[in-house]
Design an enzyme around this catalytic site. Structure first.
Site, PDB file in Angstrom:
ATOM      1  N   GLY A 138       6.650  18.244 -42.904  1.00 15.92           N
ATOM      2  CA  GLY A 138       5.622  19.235 -42.655  1.00 15.92           C
ATOM      3  C   GLY A 138       6.142  20.524 -42.064  1.00 15.92           C
ATOM      4  O   GLY A 138       5.589  21.592 -42.276  1.00 15.92           O
TER       5      GLY A 138
ATOM      6  N   GLY B 257       9.108  21.812 -42.757  1.00 14.08           N
ATOM      7  CA  GLY B 257       9.986  22.486 -43.698  1.00 14.08           C
ATOM      8  C   GLY B 257      11.051  21.539 -44.207  1.00 14.08           C
ATOM      9  O   GLY B 257      10.793  20.369 -44.471  1.00 14.08           O
TER      10      GLY B 257
ATOM     11  N   VAL C 244      15.330  20.204 -43.992  1.00 12.24           N
ATOM     12  CA  VAL C 244      16.514  20.099 -43.141  1.00 12.24           C
ATOM     13  C   VAL C 244      17.757  20.038 -44.015  1.00 12.24           C
ATOM     14  O   VAL C 244      17.796  19.315 -45.015  1.00 12.24           O
ATOM     15  CB  VAL C 244      16.454  18.846 -42.251  1.00 12.24           C
ATOM     16  CG1 VAL C 244      17.614  18.824 -41.276  1.00 12.24           C
ATOM     17  CG2 VAL C 244      15.144  18.788 -41.491  1.00 12.24           C
TER      18      VAL C 244
ATOM     19  N   ASP D 188       3.788  12.844 -32.210  1.00  5.16           N
ATOM     20  CA  ASP D 188       4.160  12.253 -33.496  1.00  5.16           C
ATOM     21  C   ASP D 188       5.346  11.311 -33.334  1.00  5.16           C
ATOM     22  O   ASP D 188       6.368  11.442 -34.009  1.00  5.16           O
ATOM     23  CB  ASP D 188       4.480  13.357 -34.508  1.00  5.16           C
ATOM     24  CG  ASP D 188       4.419  12.863 -35.961  1.00  5.16           C
ATOM     25  OD1 ASP D 188       3.866  11.763 -36.174  1.00  5.16           O
ATOM     26  OD2 ASP D 188       4.921  13.558 -36.855  1.00  5.16           O
TER      27      ASP D 188
END
Length: 873
Positions: free
Chosen positions: A519, A521, A523, A632
């Site tokens: 969410g 982006g 890596v 999260d």
């Protein structure tokens, strides 16, 4: 009438007699206790002493004539205050401390609360003052629910553990208990000194500091034999003390109101100083006041400056027409290209250094002095600069000016300092040594007054236009336009490095090796110029609020150092994109290890992962200056190194998401399957929300698979096959089966009720785990899942239970009944079973589900894609 007067007098006498008879309590007091300086005035405000009378709790003022009173703990024999509750909110002598079952609250004389302990998870049974100096709230089971050692002010006492991430804040003055300008913070690698948020010293710079190892620091302790910074495996840094009888006496460590860290010893009823740092007194950033020149001979003023006649401290411009510019409101800098102010720069001279330059990154490199001045002029919070001619490095000083340090004449450092000045008169503003006018000044003498005025206005306009154009051009060349003003804060040692976009393109080979996505982006793996392997996270979906808060959030995250949290090495802003550069974790995320097809983790490895994750979350909740709720917690956000060291990632980033991305989360943030019930009921979100998610992760560690999976089962006792409709030569059969959900948290609850803990352990570990080991983790996990957040343990308590310093609590079944509802909803045929008809090749055995070993499909029930709802791994 006379009788009434006599009665009133007698009542007053009785009241004051009762007041005078108030005695000091010993050891502890119970709820419904109230104290004020007035009611304990005959005891000079003392209301509680430790059992051996080593420490005293009192309500007192620092000076007899002061009307400001504080609740304090002090060392009885020396009367040195070691802890203050309401340091920033003093009360009068009639203000009260009240102890109730919910904690301690301090009220002013109008009855308004000015300080209180944070909410506690169980009712308070007593307040104890121990001989260690620790003021502790205990519940009915004698378990600590709050302690003053977790909230130090400016002092650490003998035997106290000053934990990683904690900060000591100085007093403003010996007579003013409120928070001053100096801080000492313990990081995982050093002790950092700050003045008004600017770093000025590190503990390891002191020549008496001896570093024994490179392991991360966990806590600081001072005792009768020394001053130590320790890790999990022993002493990391020790400071040698010079006293010959250092085993005698009582020691404290304190950050003083003038910026020094001292270790003093109380012996023979006198204080002896064993250690002071910085040893170089000129390292104290405000030793000689604003722009005062500090040297071995004392304080003076640099050339071009003189003692400030207004404040009698520090120095001001010698030229009376020059003034210091007023910094921006707050800490933000505002671009002032259209400002009517014109700045000049006063040179400090050779051999003069500024404390902050050694700890900050240059604002720009490869620039001329005039370009460096333009960069400072464009920022209203910039008050001065240092420029290094050999390299073109430009250092900007923001918001505060401290003292100047006189360096040796043979110093090879060629950095020259300049202080920003503004003229106090309109005429002198026009005289800038770096500017030139296109109109000859001699012509002004030959023109009538009106013509002179018009020409002057035109010349001023031309001058400002040229200067503005020049600044914009230089800024575009030297500083990426996406480096907004809120990113200026990254000049403090220990905070992230600001990378150029080109550096990250080169490090990642133009972002060619993707190692994760989500969410936030994508890596990428990268290798920096110094051969350090990093993970570069490209954030592409920041909303307006995220763009605005990026600098603030990264400043908070970058200043967090803990062995169980992924370290943020740096950042980059390029156009609309933001990049975060993290340390690289070679084994990836926990989900790949426990849910993958490789060899299973041994039980001890799982236990250490559970402890490490708990420590990281406990630090986020309690060890940081800003409480951070992860929101999260899941295996995808728990990373592992080759040595199986645990590090939590993506903490503190959820606030940066755009509103569109927030819509991918249930209610606000998090991943389905790990969400606490309060997310779904719009109840308040707290750190206990992370505790619930941790409990779910712990269950997955125990069993080695997802908590909610779909298992396949035949629709009848035997599979039905048919060749109807098959073309000639087809070898397939048509098989009917159903997908049925398996909800492990409900299974764990049922096995707990039956005491069958080994049935919950990953079957690949059969025979290698004892019942007691399994029981401990299962009970901890279930306690974390309690439906009422206030009755879940804190992460600090979870750590204590796993480390064995607290007993294992029993899960409360009435708080876990909601798992039965969730589980049965998932497993009832109307919700979880679907008749599926698939074609199966001949010879293929359709897996069946039985009670012992359900066959797991790759998908999980009630889970959105992890990439849809969370940051990348």
């Amino acid at each position: 009438m006379a009788a009434a007067v006599i009665t009133t007098v007698l009542l007053l006498i009785t009241y004051f007699t009762a007041t005078k008879s108030t005695v000091i309590f010993t050891g502890s007091v119970s709820p419904n206790f109230t104290a004020s300086h007035f009611t304990f005035i005959d005891q000079t405000g003392n209301f509680l002493r430790s059992i051996n009378q080593t420490y005293t709790a009192a309500i007192l003022s620092q000076e007899p004539t002061s009307s400001s009173f504080y609740v304090v703990v002090y060392h009885t024999d020396s009367r040195v205050i070691v802890w203050t509750a309401n340091r920033n909110n003093p009360i009068s002598d009639s203000g009260q401390l009240r102890l109730t079952q919910t904690g301690i609250t301090i009220y002013d004389d109008s009855g308004t609360p000015v300080w209180s302990t944070p909410p506690v998870e169980s009712k308070v049974d007593s307040l104890h003052l121990f001989d260690s100096g620790n003021l502790v709230l205990l519940d009915s089971l004698n378990q600590s629910v709050w302690q003053s050692f977790d909230y130090p002010t400016d002092t650490v006492v003998s035997g106290q553990r000053f934990l990683l991430g904690k900060t000591l804040v100085s007093m403003k003055s010996p007579a003013d208990f409120s928070a001053g300008d100096y801080k000492f913070t313990l990081t995982s690698y050093d002790g950092m000194f700050q003045w008004r948020n600017s770093t000025y010293y590190r503990l390891l710079m002191d020549p008496k500091s001896i570093k024994n190892s490179n392991q991360p620091i966990s806590y600081l302790m001072v005792n009768g034999s020394g001053f130590y910074l320790s890790g999990d495996s022993g002493v990391v840094v020790q400071v040698l003390l010079s006293s010959s009888d250092k085993d005698a006496g009582y020691r404290i460590l304190k950050i003083t109101n003038d910026g020094y860290l001292t270790v003093t010893r109380f012996i023979n009823k006198n204080w002896v100083t064993d250690f002071t740092t910085p040893a170089d007194t000129c390292r104290a950033p405000n030793r000689c006041g604003k722009l005062g020149l500090c040297s071995a001979d004392g304080c003076s003023c640099p050339p071009g400056f003189h003692n400030d006649p207004k404040t009698n401290t520090g120095c001001s411009f010698l030229e009376s027409s020059l003034l210091f510019p007023t910094p921006c409101d707050g800490n933000r800098s505002v671009l002032r290209e259209n400002s009517s102010e014109t700045y000049s720069y006063v040179k400090l001279g050779n051999g003069m250094k500024y404390f902050e330059i050694d700890y900050m990154n240059p604002f720009a490199s490869g620039v001329s002095l005039s370009s460096c001045e333009d960069l400072c002029s464009a920022k209203c919070s910039c008050l001065g600069l240092f420029h290094e001619s050999s390299s073109g490095l430009c250092y900007l000083i923001f918001n505060n000016l401290g003292s100047i340090i006189s360096s040796s004449s043979n110093d090879s450092d060629d950095k020259l300092g300049f202080i920003k000045a503004i003229s106090s008169s309109p005429a002198s503003r026009f005289q800038d040594e770096n500017s030139s006018s296109d109109f000859p000044l001699v012509g002004l003498v030959l023109l009538p007054a009106s013509g002179v005025l018009l020409i002057a206005i035109f010349a001023i306009w031309m001058h400002r236009r040229k200067r503005s154009t020049k600044m914009r051009s230089n800024s575009k060349k030297l500083v990426d336009s996406s480096y907004t003003d809120d990113l200026e804060m990254f000049s403090i040692a220990g905070l992230p490095i600001r990378f150029d976009h080109e550096d990250l393109v080169q490090a990642t080979a133009n972002f060619s090796t993707q190692i994760g996505s989500g969410g936030f982006g994508t890596v990428y793996k990268g290798v920096l110029r110094d051969k350090t392997v990093v993970a570069v996270k490209k954030i592409t979906a920041l909303g307006a609020a995220g763009q605005k808060e990026f600098g603030t959030e990264i400043a908070i995250i970058g200043n967090i150092h803990h062995v169980n949290l992924v370290k943020l090495k740096g950042f980059c802003a390029h156009g609309r994109d933001r990049f975060l550069v993290y340390e690289y974790m070679s084994r990836g995320s926990l989900d790949r290890t426990i849910f993958g097809s490789g060899p299973p983790l041994e039980w001890q490895e799982r236990y250490e992962i559970a402890v490490g994750t708990a420590r990281g979350l406990a630090y986020l909740h309690n060890g940081c200056e800003h409480k951070i709720i992860h929101c999260d917690v899941k295996p995808e956000n728990i990373l592992l190194s080759d040595s199986m060291q645990v590090k939590i990632s993506d903490f503190g980033l959820s606030k940066l998401l755009s509103p569109e991305q927030s819509g991918l989360f249930t209610t606000m943030r998090g991943t389905r399957g790990y969400l606490a019930p309060e997310w779904l009921t719009n109840a308040a979100i707290s750190d206990k929300t992370d505790v619930y998610s941790y409990g779910m992760v712990l269950l997955e560690l125990i069993q080695g698979r997802k908590n909610c999976v779909q298992a396949r089962t035949h629709s009848s006792g035997n599979p039905t096959t048919s060749t109807e409709g098959k073309s000639s030569g087809s070898s397939g059969t048509r098989t009917h089966y159903r997908a049925r959900a398996f909800y492990f948290p409900l299974h764990a609850l049922e096995m707990h009720e039956e005491g069958r803990y080994l049935d919950l352990v990953d079957p690949r570990l059969t025979g290698r785990v004892s019942r007691e080991e399994a029981e401990k983790l299962v009970k901890v996990a279930l306690c974390c899942l309690h439906e009422d957040p206030s009755l879940r343990p804190t992460m600090a308590n979870v750590v204590a239970i796993l480390e064995g310093t607290l007993p294992v609590s029993e899960p409360r079944l009435e708080l876990l009944n909601f798992l039965r509802f969730y589980g049965r909803r998932l497993t009832e045929p109307s919700m979880a079973e679907t008749g599926v008809e698939v074609e199966v090749p001949s010879g293929f055995m359709v897996p069946t589900m039985d009670s012992s070993s359900p066959s797991v499909s790759p998908s999980t029930c009630s889970y959105m894609s992890a990439q849809q709802v969370s940051g990348p791994r």
